[in-house]
Motif scaffolding. Structure first.
Motif, PDB file in Angstrom:
ATOM      1  N   ALA A  27      34.482  12.684  55.990  1.00  0.00           N
ATOM      2  CA  ALA A  27      35.825  13.322  56.192  1.00  0.00           C
ATOM      3  C   ALA A  27      36.987  12.862  55.534  1.00  0.00           C
ATOM      4  O   ALA A  27      37.849  13.558  55.277  1.00  0.00           O
ATOM      5  N   GLY A  28      36.884  11.410  55.252  1.00  0.00           N
ATOM      6  CA  GLY A  28      38.169  10.871  54.574  1.00  0.00           C
ATOM      7  C   GLY A  28      38.137  11.566  53.091  1.00  0.00           C
ATOM      8  O   GLY A  28      39.240  11.906  52.480  1.00  0.00           O
ATOM      9  N   VAL A  29      36.925  11.558  52.434  1.00  0.00           N
ATOM     10  CA  VAL A  29      37.011  12.250  51.130  1.00  0.00           C
ATOM     11  C   VAL A  29      37.224  13.513  51.085  1.00  0.00           C
ATOM     12  O   VAL A  29      37.804  13.914  50.214  1.00  0.00           O
ATOM     13  N   THR A  30      36.693  14.095  52.075  1.00  0.00           N
ATOM     14  CA  THR A  30      36.958  15.656  51.892  1.00  0.00           C
ATOM     15  C   THR A  30      38.633  15.937  52.202  1.00  0.00           C
ATOM     16  O   THR A  30      39.110  16.853  51.616  1.00  0.00           O
ATOM     17  N   TRP A  35      36.498  20.344  50.074  1.00  0.00           N
ATOM     18  CA  TRP A  35      34.998  20.242  49.892  1.00  0.00           C
ATOM     19  C   TRP A  35      34.601  20.753  48.593  1.00  0.00           C
ATOM     20  O   TRP A  35      33.344  20.978  48.389  1.00  0.00           O
ATOM     21  N   ASP A  36      35.261  20.955  47.403  1.00  0.00           N
ATOM     22  CA  ASP A  36      34.881  21.180  46.128  1.00  0.00           C
ATOM     23  C   ASP A  36      35.172  19.855  45.331  1.00  0.00           C
ATOM     24  O   ASP A  36      35.524  20.170  44.032  1.00  0.00           O
ATOM     25  N   GLY A  37      35.480  18.404  45.849  1.00  0.00           N
ATOM     26  CA  GLY A  37      35.715  17.353  45.217  1.00  0.00           C
ATOM     27  C   GLY A  37      34.606  16.913  44.146  1.00  0.00           C
ATOM     28  O   GLY A  37      33.571  17.546  44.095  1.00  0.00           O
ATOM     29  N   ASN A 117      25.942  17.132  49.711  1.00  0.00           N
ATOM     30  CA  ASN A 117      26.195  16.839  51.094  1.00  0.00           C
ATOM     31  C   ASN A 117      25.308  17.357  52.156  1.00  0.00           C
ATOM     32  O   ASN A 117      24.598  16.829  52.936  1.00  0.00           O
ATOM     33  N   LEU A 118      24.827  18.742  51.508  1.00  0.00           N
ATOM     34  CA  LEU A 118      23.820  19.561  52.508  1.00  0.00           C
ATOM     35  C   LEU A 118      22.406  18.824  52.366  1.00  0.00           C
ATOM     36  O   LEU A 118      21.819  18.707  53.548  1.00  0.00           O
TER      37      LEU A 118
END
Length: 144
Positions: A27-30, A35-37, A117-118
């Motif tokens: 959550a911190g990364v996103t 969500w396209d990082g 991630n999925l």
């Protein structure tokens, strides 16, 4: 409670806890990248999850072994093999279904970050299903 049941509960708690921490770190990364990082940005949460899970699993397995040293060194009996086989079958359905969904979403054009991630989530959820199934069958008894 037998050794293998304690081990299943410990690994279930470890896997679920590690995944919860991974989701928190993700959550911190996103929050920073969306969500396209970049895919590499999930490497620190993955490493953190892996290290934490390995540490907690070792502690849990050690605790289960200390509480039942004779059971810890005994080979699995027929019931243990049936429970493990059934739990693996349950996890297999989750894993294959999740991969099918991932392939469909890949064809729909989701990003590599989302795909990665999925796939991590599907793998961890399949393991949670496996450990939960083992714990359930040990707790409720094998009736197969």
């Amino acid at each position: 409670m037998a050794f293998r049941e304690k081990l299943a509960w410990a690994l279930l708690a470890t896997t679920a806890g590690g995944y919860a921490i991974y989701c928190y770190l993700l959550a911190g990364v996103t929050g920073r990248n969306g969500w396209d990082g970049p895919v590499w940005s999930i490497v620190p949460p993955l490493i953190g999850m892996g290290v934490l899970m390995a540490l907690l699993a070792t502690i849990g397995a050690g605790g289960a072994a200390i509480s039942a040293p004779r059971d810890a060194t005994a080979p699995p009996d027929e019931r243990d093999r049936l429970v493990a086989r059934t739990a693996q079958a349950h996890a297999y359905w989750v894993l294959t279904s999740g991969i099918g969904v991932t392939v469909a979403l890949m064809l729909a054009g989701i990003s590599l970050f989302q795909i990665t991630n999925l796939l991590v989530s599907i793998l961890v959820i399949a393991e949670i299903v496996r450990y939960a199934s083992e714990a359930w069958h040990y707790r409720r008894g094998w009736h197969g």
